[in-house]
Scaffold this active site. Structure first.
Site, PDB file in Angstrom:
ATOM      1  N   ASP A 388      51.017  39.697  33.960  1.00 57.10           N
ATOM      2  CA  ASP A 388      50.931  38.979  35.073  1.00 57.10           C
ATOM      3  C   ASP A 388      49.469  38.402  35.470  1.00 57.10           C
ATOM      4  O   ASP A 388      48.538  38.946  34.687  1.00 57.10           O
ATOM      5  CB  ASP A 388      51.289  39.621  36.469  1.00 57.10           C
ATOM      6  CG  ASP A 388      50.969  38.963  37.630  1.00 57.10           C
ATOM      7  OD1 ASP A 388      51.505  37.918  37.854  1.00 57.10           O
ATOM      8  OD2 ASP A 388      50.246  39.890  38.542  1.00 57.10           O
ATOM      9  N   THR A 390      47.508  37.027  38.506  1.00 57.23           N
ATOM     10  CA  THR A 390      46.624  37.617  39.594  1.00 57.23           C
ATOM     11  C   THR A 390      46.810  39.198  39.696  1.00 57.23           C
ATOM     12  O   THR A 390      47.858  39.935  39.779  1.00 57.23           O
ATOM     13  CB  THR A 390      47.247  36.978  40.938  1.00 57.23           C
ATOM     14  OG1 THR A 390      47.578  35.758  40.694  1.00 57.23           O
ATOM     15  CG2 THR A 390      46.461  37.546  42.159  1.00 57.23           C
ATOM     16  N   ASP A 589      51.018  44.086  38.498  1.00 59.73           N
ATOM     17  CA  ASP A 589      50.477  45.246  39.640  1.00 59.73           C
ATOM     18  C   ASP A 589      51.568  46.187  40.099  1.00 59.73           C
ATOM     19  O   ASP A 589      51.213  47.182  41.132  1.00 59.73           O
ATOM     20  CB  ASP A 589      49.928  44.388  40.438  1.00 59.73           C
ATOM     21  CG  ASP A 589      50.982  43.511  41.321  1.00 59.73           C
ATOM     22  OD1 ASP A 589      52.144  43.707  41.171  1.00 59.73           O
ATOM     23  OD2 ASP A 589      50.465  42.463  41.844  1.00 59.73           O
TER      24      ASP A 589
END
Length: 704
Positions: A388, A390, A589
């Site tokens: 990912d 971000t 995240d």
């Protein structure tokens, strides 16, 4: 698609943690059960609707309770092995002295000698015959039992005593080594401090009182001084200190803690003092959660463990067949005992289980929580990494990188007008502006009104302030301004590619643009290069950001491919496509990437700002912000599987050679037993090397 049913069943009593973990593991083995957990005296069960949950639970819980009643502690087991080894050795020495000093008396005590040998081998006989009756197939103890009975029938019961001494001695040492590997994590993560300084308000001011940790409750205030260990999770009220958080993040370098910073149980104050507001205590702390995850991970078996068990079971009959052939060809009981004294089962099973336990413990020491041996094996096979953007490739905290203003307009004017319009927004770009104002210690002017224009930006009415002119302020995309007849006449946005741009207009004039970037995570480029050297063939980036921003990051990180402007559910689809041609590690995240993390062969949650959701959705949780831990996780998996395969080869080669020498009569039964038990102990100790720095994560830097 079969609909899943969620059932919560209260247990009749609180199970000990070990039994609770075992119960959850047994429940997950049922084909109809999708997920299961046991906590707080209750079972959470997700299963196919047509299967009665209570029936599944009853069978599993009864099996766990029966096993718990019969199970002895590792300490008691090792003491029993040691006692039987000493008795076997002493009996062997006594019989040898009697045979040489009084041969007639020795011959007359044949029955007593046989009973003594059978008594010493009672545990082997019990498990050997029990396994044959229960599992319908022989095991390693069945071989030992057959060897003992054969020596009695041959009129030489004492020949089995040295086998029993070696077997019990090796079992004792092997159990000790395996238990050390399993409990290594407890020593790494233990608090080791039973008292804490409780801060109390009195008429004379604050006082510190030393109390047991058990008396501390959430909401209390405690003081932690230099050299002391923090035993709770909380937030710093005041003070400054350098704190080592190795037990949580695996990072040896101290982190500076100031007012408002979080602190965790198990970390140590190296220098300075802190006054902390208690948030979590006991079993609710991050440390306790880590211990729970590691303990539960021991229950999840890797496919290679199942393979080792199957292989060991297949090889036991080979020993019986070899013994039968040798007896038929030579009628020599000594050669028969040679083959019965050797088996492959112990070395294959114990070394593999020990390697998995040791690798999970070694990973936890470095702040890498692996949820089971199955993921250790998957890490070793990983050839595709999906990241990912971000919060993974990038830090996840956008920052203002540049400001361009129109003629006669200052940077402060542009920023404060934008901050006023974005004051109540929680968008990451708005947060970057608010953070910039705070760092400059400026005061954001109050707006008369503000309105969010979906997918465009913010519209606000701002009065005059600090000598600056207010008006109708628009902050957002270039398209937002163009739709309202505002153009970039001074070409402030010219030649800017791959950046998040906020256009700021006052009334009908563009007064400035603000460039905002999410910085690349430190050491990330180095990490991707090291992943390739570890055998990763393809690195893919997924992001919901604009294509221009994604292209800029992909070019800087030199990833193989990227997909931009995608939704979280789309990420799981891409992961599934990649799994068709390789073993996929997904790094995210742990929150909005949960579907992709769940579908990947290994889902990894990276970073210290994670929540419980992150830990639950991923197979591997890395608490540190350092991305090089991804490389360490891959190397750990590869090193573990390298040792497992090494143990397989050593066990098969040594025991096969010993069996061949035994069949030819080149070695005695005593030598055969010594070779077998030494080999078993050797491969178990080889597995324990994972726990040492020189034999662990960094010992092998390339794919085995």
């Amino acid at each position: 698609m079969t609909k899943l049913v969620h059932t919560r069943i209260r247990l009749r009593g609180e199970l000990p943690r070990a039994d609770a973990l075992q119960l959850a593991a047994r429940l997950r083995r049922f084909p109809a059960v999708t997920a299961a957990s046991v906590r707080d005296g209750a079972v959470e069960l997700w299963h196919e609707g047509q299967i009665p949950a209570a029936r599944i639970l009853g069978v599993a819980e009864r099996a766990v309770r029966e096993a718990a009643e019969k199970t002895v502690t590792p300490t008691e087991q090792m003491a029993e092995f040691r006692r039987d080894a000493v008795i076997s050795l002493a009996s062997f020495a006594a019989m040898e002295l009697l045979r040489r000093g009084a041969p007639e008396l020795f011959a007359s005590l044949k029955v007593l000698r046989s009973l003594l040998v059978l008594g010493i081998s009672r545990n082997f006989i019990k498990t050997g015959i029990g396994g044959l009756l229960k599992d319908r197939q022989p095991n390693a103890d069945t071989l030992t039992t057959t060897a003992v009975i054969a020596s009695v029938l041959a009129g030489k019961p004492e020949s089995s005593l040295m086998l029993l001494a070696l077997s019990n001695g090796a079992e004792m040492l092997t159990s000790y080594a395996a238990e050390k590997a399993r409990t290594h994590i407890s020593g790494l993560l233990s608090l080791g401090q039973r008292d804490v300084w409780l801060v109390e308000e009195t008429a004379d001011g604050e006082v510190e009182r030393k109390v047991p940790v058990e008396e501390v409750r959430p909401g209390d205030t405690i003081a932690v001084h230099a050299g002391e260990k923090i035993v709770i999770d909380g937030r710093v009220l005041r003070g400054d200190a350098a704190v080592t958080q190795a037990s949580i993040t695996g990072e040896s370098a101290p982190a500076m803690k100031h007012e408002g910073a979080p602190v965790y149980a198990g970390s140590v104050v190296e220098a300075g003092e802190l006054v902390v507001k208690v948030e979590k205590v006991g079993g609710d702390t991050s440390l306790a959660h880590i211990v729970h995850l590691v303990e539960e991970a021991q229950m999840r078996r890797a496919p290679v463990q199942n393979f080792a068990d199957q292989m060991a079971n297949y090889l036991v009959p080979v020993s019986f067949l070899g013994a039968a052939i040798v007896y038929g060809a030579t009628r020599d009981w000594g050669r028969v005992l040679n083959l019965l004294f050797i088996d492959f089962s112990c070395g294959l099973k114990l070394s593999t289980a020990t390697a998995m336990s040791a690798s999970i413990a070694a990973a936890a020491k470095r702040g890498i929580l692996v949820k089971g041996g199955n993921y250790i094996e998957a890490l070793a096979r990983t050839d595709t990494v999906v990241l990912d953007k971000t919060g993974t490739l990038t830090v996840g905290v956008p920052e203002i990188t540049f400001i361009r203003t129109a003629a006669g307009v200052t940077e402060k004017e542009v920023i404060l007008l934008a901050a006023s319009a974005e004051e109540h927004s929680v968008h990451p770009l708005a947060v970057a502006i608010q953070k910039y104002v705070e760092e400059k210690e400026w005061v954001t002017p109050q707006h008369r009104s503000s309105k969010t224009i979906v997918a465009r930006g913010m519209l606000a009415e701002v009065p005059d302030f600090e000598g600056y002119t207010g008006g109708t302020v628009r902050v957002g995309s270039r398209r937002f301004l163009q739709e309202n007849g505002i153009t970039d006449e001074e070409e402030l946005g010219a030649q800017v590619v791959g950046k998040n741009l906020l256009y700021v207009a006052r009334d009908a004039q563009l007064i400035g643009i603000i460039g905002i970037e999410d910085p690349i995570r430190p050491k990330m480029k180095k990490t991707l290069n090291q992943l390739r050297r570890c055998g990763v063939d393809e690195i893919v980036m997924l992001t919901g950001d604009a294509k221009a921003v994604a292209a800029d990051v992909a070019r800087e990180m030199d990833v193989d491919s990227y997909h931009a402007e995608i939704l979280p559910e789309d990420k799981s689809r891409y992961v599934n496509e990649l799994r068709q041609r390789g073993t996929v590690m997904m790094v995210g995240d742990g929150i909005n990437d949960a579907p992709a993390l769940a579908f990947a062969d290994v889902g990894v949650s990276l970073g210290g700002r994670q929540t419980d959701i992150a830990a639950e959705s991923s197979a591997v949780t890395i608490h540190a912000e350092d991305p090089t831990r991804l490389v360490e996780a891959l190397r750990l998996g590869q090193r573990t599987m390298h040792l497992v395969h090494q143990n397989f080869k050593a066990t098969l080669l040594i025991n096969s050679s010993a069996m061949l020498l035994g069949a030819l009569g080149s070695i005695s039964p005593l030598a055969a037993a010594a070779i077998h038990n030494t080999a078993t102990l050797g491969v178990v100790l080889n597995s324990c090397r994972i726990l040492t720095p020189e034999g662990g994560i960094f010992a092998r830097r390339t794919r085995p």
